[in-house]
Scaffold this motif. Structure first.
Motif, PDB file in Angstrom:
ATOM      1  N   PHE A 163       0.866  -1.171   0.000  1.00 12.90           N
ATOM      2  CA  PHE A 163       0.000   0.000   0.000  1.00 12.90           C
ATOM      3  C   PHE A 163       0.905   1.223   0.000  1.00 12.90           C
ATOM      4  O   PHE A 163       1.689   1.401   0.928  1.00 12.90           O
ATOM      5  N   ILE A 164       0.844   2.027  -1.014  1.00  9.98           N
ATOM      6  CA  ILE A 164       1.699   3.203  -1.126  1.00  9.98           C
ATOM      7  C   ILE A 164       0.813   4.440  -1.064  1.00  9.98           C
ATOM      8  O   ILE A 164      -0.094   4.605  -1.889  1.00  9.98           O
ATOM      9  N   ILE A 165       1.058   5.282  -0.049  1.00  8.92           N
ATOM     10  CA  ILE A 165       0.302   6.522   0.089  1.00  8.92           C
ATOM     11  C   ILE A 165       1.101   7.597  -0.658  1.00  8.92           C
ATOM     12  O   ILE A 165       2.026   8.206  -0.114  1.00  8.92           O
ATOM     13  N   ALA A 166       0.775   7.792  -1.912  1.00  5.82           N
ATOM     14  CA  ALA A 166       1.649   8.554  -2.808  1.00  5.82           C
ATOM     15  C   ALA A 166       1.803  10.003  -2.359  1.00  5.82           C
ATOM     16  O   ALA A 166       2.892  10.578  -2.460  1.00  5.82           O
ATOM     17  N   ASP A 167       0.737  10.608  -1.823  1.00  3.20           N
ATOM     18  CA  ASP A 167       0.826  12.033  -1.521  1.00  3.20           C
ATOM     19  C   ASP A 167       1.661  12.328  -0.282  1.00  3.20           C
ATOM     20  O   ASP A 167       1.993  13.475  -0.030  1.00  3.20           O
ATOM     21  N   ARG A 168       2.004  11.300   0.520  1.00  2.00           N
ATOM     22  CA  ARG A 168       2.877  11.541   1.662  1.00  2.00           C
ATOM     23  C   ARG A 168       4.351  11.455   1.278  1.00  2.00           C
ATOM     24  O   ARG A 168       5.212  11.872   2.044  1.00  2.00           O
ATOM     25  N   CYS A 169       4.662  10.861   0.147  1.00  5.72           N
ATOM     26  CA  CYS A 169       6.048  10.573  -0.221  1.00  5.72           C
ATOM     27  C   CYS A 169       6.812  11.866  -0.484  1.00  5.72           C
ATOM     28  O   CYS A 169       6.290  12.794  -1.084  1.00  5.72           O
ATOM     29  N   LYS A 170       8.063  11.918   0.019  1.00  7.91           N
ATOM     30  CA  LYS A 170       8.932  13.059  -0.260  1.00  7.91           C
ATOM     31  C   LYS A 170      10.111  12.662  -1.144  1.00  7.91           C
ATOM     32  O   LYS A 170      11.100  13.380  -1.232  1.00  7.91           O
ATOM     33  N   GLY A 171      10.045  11.507  -1.750  1.00 15.12           N
ATOM     34  CA  GLY A 171      11.050  11.141  -2.760  1.00 15.12           C
ATOM     35  C   GLY A 171      12.444  10.893  -2.232  1.00 15.12           C
ATOM     36  O   GLY A 171      13.408  11.179  -2.919  1.00 15.12           O
ATOM     37  N   CYS A 172      12.592  10.322  -1.027  1.00 16.09           N
ATOM     38  CA  CYS A 172      13.940  10.071  -0.507  1.00 16.09           C
ATOM     39  C   CYS A 172      14.543   8.815  -1.116  1.00 16.09           C
ATOM     40  O   CYS A 172      15.749   8.608  -1.008  1.00 16.09           O
ATOM     41  N   ASN A 173      13.729   7.943  -1.720  1.00 12.32           N
ATOM     42  CA  ASN A 173      14.181   6.725  -2.418  1.00 12.32           C
ATOM     43  C   ASN A 173      14.765   5.656  -1.509  1.00 12.32           C
ATOM     44  O   ASN A 173      15.441   4.750  -1.983  1.00 12.32           O
ATOM     45  N   PHE A 174      14.565   5.746  -0.183  1.00 16.98           N
ATOM     46  CA  PHE A 174      15.097   4.715   0.723  1.00 16.98           C
ATOM     47  C   PHE A 174      14.477   3.355   0.408  1.00 16.98           C
ATOM     48  O   PHE A 174      15.171   2.341   0.359  1.00 16.98           O
ATOM     49  N   CYS A 175      13.153   3.336   0.195  1.00 16.43           N
ATOM     50  CA  CYS A 175      12.475   2.052  -0.017  1.00 16.43           C
ATOM     51  C   CYS A 175      12.929   1.421  -1.321  1.00 16.43           C
ATOM     52  O   CYS A 175      13.107   0.207  -1.408  1.00 16.43           O
ATOM     53  N   ILE A 176      13.138   2.256  -2.347  1.00 24.34           N
ATOM     54  CA  ILE A 176      13.541   1.726  -3.645  1.00 24.34           C
ATOM     55  C   ILE A 176      14.941   1.122  -3.551  1.00 24.34           C
ATOM     56  O   ILE A 176      15.221   0.060  -4.090  1.00 24.34           O
ATOM     57  N   GLU A 177      15.831   1.795  -2.809  1.00 24.14           N
ATOM     58  CA  GLU A 177      17.216   1.357  -2.730  1.00 24.14           C
ATOM     59  C   GLU A 177      17.367   0.130  -1.848  1.00 24.14           C
ATOM     60  O   GLU A 177      18.124  -0.781  -2.169  1.00 24.14           O
ATOM     61  N   PHE A 178      16.655   0.090  -0.701  1.00 26.93           N
ATOM     62  CA  PHE A 178      16.943  -0.942   0.290  1.00 26.93           C
ATOM     63  C   PHE A 178      15.984  -2.126   0.242  1.00 26.93           C
ATOM     64  O   PHE A 178      16.119  -3.027   1.047  1.00 26.93           O
ATOM     65  N   CYS A 179      15.026  -2.134  -0.652  1.00 27.98           N
ATOM     66  CA  CYS A 179      14.123  -3.286  -0.758  1.00 27.98           C
ATOM     67  C   CYS A 179      14.934  -4.533  -1.101  1.00 27.98           C
ATOM     68  O   CYS A 179      15.631  -4.552  -2.108  1.00 27.98           O
ATOM     69  N   PRO A 180      14.901  -5.588  -0.271  1.00 28.69           N
ATOM     70  CA  PRO A 180      15.748  -6.763  -0.545  1.00 28.69           C
ATOM     71  C   PRO A 180      15.370  -7.468  -1.842  1.00 28.69           C
ATOM     72  O   PRO A 180      16.224  -8.097  -2.469  1.00 28.69           O
ATOM     73  N   ASN A 181      14.097  -7.378  -2.229  1.00 33.35           N
ATOM     74  CA  ASN A 181      13.678  -8.034  -3.456  1.00 33.35           C
ATOM     75  C   ASN A 181      13.719  -7.119  -4.666  1.00 33.35           C
ATOM     76  O   ASN A 181      13.442  -7.559  -5.777  1.00 33.35           O
ATOM     77  N   LYS A 182      14.036  -5.858  -4.431  1.00 26.06           N
ATOM     78  CA  LYS A 182      14.119  -4.866  -5.514  1.00 26.06           C
ATOM     79  C   LYS A 182      12.811  -4.812  -6.312  1.00 26.06           C
ATOM     80  O   LYS A 182      12.816  -4.895  -7.543  1.00 26.06           O
ATOM     81  N   VAL A 183      11.691  -4.720  -5.626  1.00 27.11           N
ATOM     82  CA  VAL A 183      10.410  -4.722  -6.341  1.00 27.11           C
ATOM     83  C   VAL A 183       9.895  -3.307  -6.588  1.00 27.11           C
ATOM     84  O   VAL A 183       8.869  -3.149  -7.232  1.00 27.11           O
ATOM     85  N   LEU A 184      10.602  -2.285  -6.109  1.00 25.34           N
ATOM     86  CA  LEU A 184      10.084  -0.921  -6.251  1.00 25.34           C
ATOM     87  C   LEU A 184      10.920  -0.134  -7.247  1.00 25.34           C
ATOM     88  O   LEU A 184      12.102  -0.384  -7.423  1.00 25.34           O
ATOM     89  N   GLU A 185      10.266   0.815  -7.881  1.00 25.10           N
ATOM     90  CA  GLU A 185      10.985   1.760  -8.734  1.00 25.10           C
ATOM     91  C   GLU A 185      10.259   3.100  -8.643  1.00 25.10           C
ATOM     92  O   GLU A 185       9.105   3.160  -8.216  1.00 25.10           O
ATOM     93  N   ALA A 186      10.963   4.170  -9.052  1.00 23.76           N
ATOM     94  CA  ALA A 186      10.350   5.488  -8.990  1.00 23.76           C
ATOM     95  C   ALA A 186       9.311   5.617 -10.094  1.00 23.76           C
ATOM     96  O   ALA A 186       9.557   5.262 -11.241  1.00 23.76           O
ATOM     97  N   SER A 187       8.156   6.128  -9.702  1.00 23.97           N
ATOM     98  CA  SER A 187       7.083   6.279 -10.686  1.00 23.97           C
ATOM     99  C   SER A 187       7.399   7.433 -11.626  1.00 23.97           C
ATOM    100  O   SER A 187       7.983   8.434 -11.213  1.00 23.97           O
ATOM    101  N   PRO A 188       7.034   7.346 -12.881  1.00 29.55           N
ATOM    102  CA  PRO A 188       7.232   8.500 -13.769  1.00 29.55           C
ATOM    103  C   PRO A 188       6.280   9.652 -13.442  1.00 29.55           C
ATOM    104  O   PRO A 188       6.538  10.787 -13.835  1.00 29.55           O
ATOM    105  N   ASP A 189       5.210   9.361 -12.716  1.00 29.86           N
ATOM    106  CA  ASP A 189       4.238  10.412 -12.384  1.00 29.86           C
ATOM    107  C   ASP A 189       4.683  11.180 -11.145  1.00 29.86           C
ATOM    108  O   ASP A 189       5.475  10.696 -10.351  1.00 29.86           O
TER     109      ASP A 189
END
Lengths: 110, 297
Positions: free
Chosen positions: A21-47
């Motif tokens: 569940f990603i609450i998009a409007d709270r995100c400040k774009g620090c990219n911690f989740c994208i970098e440290f996800c052990p399965n690498k399932v996240l990427e930055a959205s183009p939107d």
């Protein structure tokens, strides 16, 4: 690391499948989740979100295992996961594991 | 005039409250956070949110009742924590979080009192309070978020700034030796001393859980990235870059003397649970040693 057959205890291994569940409007774009996800399932959205940052999205054809690291490491309380279902360990997982262990970077240590 | 001034929309309380209701409670941790306060003011890339999240998760898994726990914080970026938690919190004057928490603990000994503050608040202006609370072994949990500078006032050098590090007030490099906070807490008498970085969020949760189960003066130092105040003049990059440095340079060594636990600007960062010992707290000593004798005689 390469496996030459399915491990003998593969029948007993249960893999949880998480739902993110990603609450998009709270995100400040620090990219911690994208970098440290052990399965690498996240990427930055183009939107953009309402603040003008790129929130994370799930990569297509990737599977979250509900480890919960993104929830712990997100400073903004903007992402969490729950268990959707549980499934058996299959040969597809071996291929994915080999791809991941030969890929670049590492997730959380240990 | 290049820009046309637009009349702002009038503030309507009903719409504002409706917006809060819609955006609150959509995350599991929101039940510990005040409605309408998230998103917080901390910069993108700051690790403070991770520490707050770890504290909430530790409290949640230890099943500490919200009514039985109070958070006291001082001034600074970390002091904002008191405004975000939906429980008994106190935002005290600069450096005086520990005296306030001491009074609170003595008045209500059954309450869990947590001091959540920054390095500038706890060790610069409030340094004396901290060492004396540790000396008395007051039953407090102190979570010190160390970002190596005074972040909220614009990135001035403080007592934890690394030697040769550039800040707003030390443009040619800092010439003063920094404190080793874990060693100072240990030497003052703390019963539990740990140091983690905001990258070690899971270890931090375990440390918070241990602190809730233990009596005495417990001290956790958390190193966090400060991309705005400290990262920019020192060219450390974004918060993510500093988190990667914590991942690559940190070394977990439990049960060592905190004197050996160094945390350099570019060198290795020693993290771990350094001290875990048992000692009677101030309250036990006072009731057994003073109150019992006074009522008997």
């Amino acid at each position: 690391m390469k496996f030459w057959r399915l491990p003998l205890d593969a029948e007993e291994q249960i893999i949880p499948v998480g739902r993110l569940f990603i609450i998009a409007d709270r995100c400040k774009g620090c990219n911690f989740c994208i970098e440290f996800c052990p399965n690498k399932v996240l990427e930055a959205s183009p939107d953009f979100n309402r603040k003008g940052y790129h929130p994370p999205v799930m990569k297509p054809n990737h599977e979250c295992n509900n480890c919960g690291l993104c929830e712990v490491i997100c400073p903004e309380f903007a992402i969490y996961s729950t268990v959707e279902e549980k499934r058996r360990f299959t040969e597809v997982d071996l291929v994915r594991y080999e791809e991941m262990s030969s890929g670049e970077g590492k997730g959380e240590q240990e | 005039m290049r820009y046309k001034l637009v009349d702002p929309e009038p503030f309507r309380l009903g719409e504002f409250k409706q917006k809060i209701d819609e955006t609150h409670g959509i995350h599991p941790d929101d039940r510990y956070l005040k409605p309408g306060r998230i998103p917080h003011i901390w910069c993108p890339g700051c690790g403070l949110g991770i520490v707050l999240s770890a504290f909430i998760k530790g409290m949640d898994s230890m099943e500490v009742a919200i009514d039985n726990c109070a958070v006291v914080s001082g001034i600074g970026c970390t002091g904002r924590v008191a405004g975000y938690l939906n429980m008994d919190t106190y935002h005290t004057t600069h450096g005086r979080a520990i005296p306030f928490a001491t009074g609170l603990k003595l008045a209500k000994p059954e309450m869990e009192v947590v001091v959540f503050s920054g390095d500038g608040d706890l060790f610069a202006i409030g340094g004396n309070h901290l060492i004396h609370a540790a000396r008395r072994n007051m039953d407090l949990t102190v979570i010190c978020v160390n970002n190596f500078n005074y972040g909220m006032t614009g990135g001035q050098a403080g007592p934890t700034t690394h030697i040769a590090a550039k800040t707003v007030t030390t443009p040619y490099g800092n010439c003063e030796y920094p404190f080793n906070l874990t060693h100072l807490a240990y030497a003052s008498g703390a019963v539990y001393v740990a140091r983690w970085t905001s990258f070690h969020a899971r270890y931090l949760i375990e440390s918070v859980k241990k602190c809730f189960a233990k009596k005495g003066f417990k001290f956790i130092e958390v190193l966090t990235p400060c991309p705005t105040g400290y990262g920019r003049p020192n060219r450390l990059g974004s918060g993510l870059d500093q988190m990667k440095v914590y991942r690559d340079n940190s070394e977990i060594r439990n049960d060592i003397n905190p004197m050996e636990a160094e945390s350099g600007l570019n060198g290795p960062i020693i993290v771990g649970e350094f001290v875990d010992r048992e000692k009677p707290t101030f309250f036990e000593r006072y009731t057994e040693g003073v109150l019992a004798k006074a009522s008997a005689g």
